[in-house]
Design an enzyme around this catalytic site. Structure first.
Site, mmCIF file in Angstrom:
data_model
loop_
_atom_site.group_PDB
_atom_site.id
_atom_site.type_symbol
_atom_site.label_atom_id
_atom_site.label_comp_id
_atom_site.label_asym_id
_atom_site.label_seq_id
_atom_site.Cartn_x
_atom_site.Cartn_y
_atom_site.Cartn_z
ATOM 1 C CG ASN A 52 -1.823 1.080 1.179
ATOM 2 O OD1 ASN A 52 -1.860 2.131 0.398
ATOM 3 N ND2 ASN A 52 -2.600 1.438 2.279
ATOM 4 C CB SER A 78 -0.283 -2.550 4.208
ATOM 5 O OG SER A 78 -0.980 -3.519 4.519
ATOM 6 N N GLY A 79 -0.644 -1.403 6.831
ATOM 7 C CA GLY A 79 -1.317 -1.525 8.164
ATOM 8 C C GLY A 79 -2.325 -2.684 8.224
ATOM 9 C CG ASP A 80 -3.701 -3.814 11.944
ATOM 10 O OD1 ASP A 80 -2.825 -4.644 11.817
ATOM 11 O OD2 ASP A 80 -3.792 -2.890 12.836
ATOM 12 N N GLY A 81 -5.652 -2.280 7.586
ATOM 13 C CA GLY A 81 -6.366 -2.072 6.919
ATOM 14 C C GLY A 81 -6.552 -3.032 5.663
ATOM 15 C CD GLU A 117 -8.628 -3.314 0.815
ATOM 16 O OE1 GLU A 117 -8.019 -3.708 -0.067
ATOM 17 O OE2 GLU A 117 -8.669 -2.028 1.158
ATOM 18 N N GLY A 156 -1.559 1.732 11.639
ATOM 19 C CA GLY A 156 -1.784 0.842 12.841
ATOM 20 C C GLY A 156 -1.424 -0.322 12.159
ATOM 21 C CG ASP A 169 -9.609 3.931 12.084
ATOM 22 O OD1 ASP A 169 -8.716 4.439 11.232
ATOM 23 O OD2 ASP A 169 -9.749 2.383 11.610
ATOM 24 N NE ARG A 203 -4.748 6.355 5.191
ATOM 25 C CZ ARG A 203 -4.332 4.909 5.901
ATOM 26 N NH1 ARG A 203 -3.178 4.796 6.358
ATOM 27 N NH2 ARG A 203 -5.358 4.235 5.971
#
Length: 318
Positions: free
Chosen positions: A140, A198-201, A205, A232, A291, A298
């Protein structure tokens, strides 16, 4: 004592002095000894659990080298924290009269180390070959402080190459890109693991994309390799904490390469006809607002959550 699998001489440079060493390989590690027999002493010992791979390097004037890449746990003398650090041993093969003989010696050692690390599989003719791994990597570019792509190119990809792990990278272009990709991917089972930088996002997905597939009961078994590249990084932090190492990029990549997979509990969340799967936590109200509303900050990294929380505390009615 572990059985000696290979034992040959190489040239090792110590304090700018070339020394002929006796290199020994066992299932537990690699030992470099100066001299032979009762009068020899150990110069260096590398635990095989710290090794991610070996390479053959061709130098000037027909010289051939064996490079062993390893990442031992070292205590930082300033902060006292233990973390993995990048190391390598460079050994010159010159015991044979021909360059071809030295090349064969290095290739033999490289293959032996790779098979101990990655395992092997039988070929139709009865011989063995090193197991090959392929990672599907989602990076990401806008995650966290926007450095995930640089992390991938400068650290993650080179470490995967050393470990002889083939990688196919997808740079996410929109929200839901990773979910759509894994949901529609027809050859998902060719991948040994799915990696997220990436982060947790993006992890969210990927899990939800896998669970939307018709073959989700099998697809969800594909291991995920988590690299912290977002604001995060909760799941990655939990994994590394369980592994006994700090939340650092190098530690995360090492665990992705040499670690073993473990099952993860998930939570099914239904909102009318909409079904989502959660792997870390479920939040609504204040936490969700922090959030979502902090997305525009960001560039601050994880500090964006604290800043938005302070702002929201003075806005929300009591």
């Amino acid at each position: 004592m572990s059985e000696i699998l290979l034992a040959e001489e190489f040239v090792y440079t110590v304090n700018n002095v070339d020394t002929t060493v006796h290199l020994m390989l066992t299932a537990a590690g690699i030992s470099l000894r100066d001299g032979k027999g009762a009068h020899s002493y150990r110069l260096k010992y590398i635990h095989l659990t710290d090794v991610i791979g070996a390479k053959v390097h061709y130098g000037a004037k027909d010289s051939v080298y064996l490079l062993i890449h390893y990442f031992p746990l070292i205590k930082n003398r300033f902060n006292g924290k233990v973390q993995r650090c990048k190391k390598q041993v460079i050994l010159c093969a010159n015991q044979h009269e021909t360059t071809g003989g030295n090349v064969k010696q290095c290739i033999k050692w490289k293959k032996a180390i790779s098979r101990l690390i990655n395992g092997y599989e039988e070929k139709p003719d009865g011989t063995q070959k090193t197991k090959k791994r392929t990672f599907l990597a989602f990076v990401n570019p806008k995650g966290g402080k926007g450095i995930a792509k640089k992390m991938w190119l400068n650290t993650v990809k080179p470490m995967l190459d050393v470990a002889e792990i083939t990688s196919e990278v997808v740079y996410t272009e929109y929200s839901g890109h990773a979910r759509d990709y894994v949901q529609d991917c027809k050859d998902i089972y060719k991948y040994s693991a799915i990696m997220t930088v990436s982060g947790d996002g993006i992890i969210f997905e990927v899990y939800n994309g896998l669970m939307k597939r018709d073959d989700f009961t099998e697809a969800i078994k594909i291991p995920l390799a988590i690299i912290p590249g977002g604001s995060g990084n909760g799941l990655c932090a939990a994994i590394l904490h369980q592994s006994g190492v700090p939340l650092t990029l190098m530690d995360a990549v090492y665990v992705a390469i040499r670690g073993s997979s473990t099952p993860l509990d998930m939570v099914r969340v239904e909102q009318g006809e909409n079904v989502m799967w959660s792997f870390l936590s479920i939040a609504w109200g204040f936490l969700s607002a922090v959030d979502i509303e902090s997305e525009k900050m960001r560039w601050m990294g994880e500090a964006r959550f604290t800043v938005e929380a302070v702002k929201k505390t003075g806005i929300f009615p009591r």
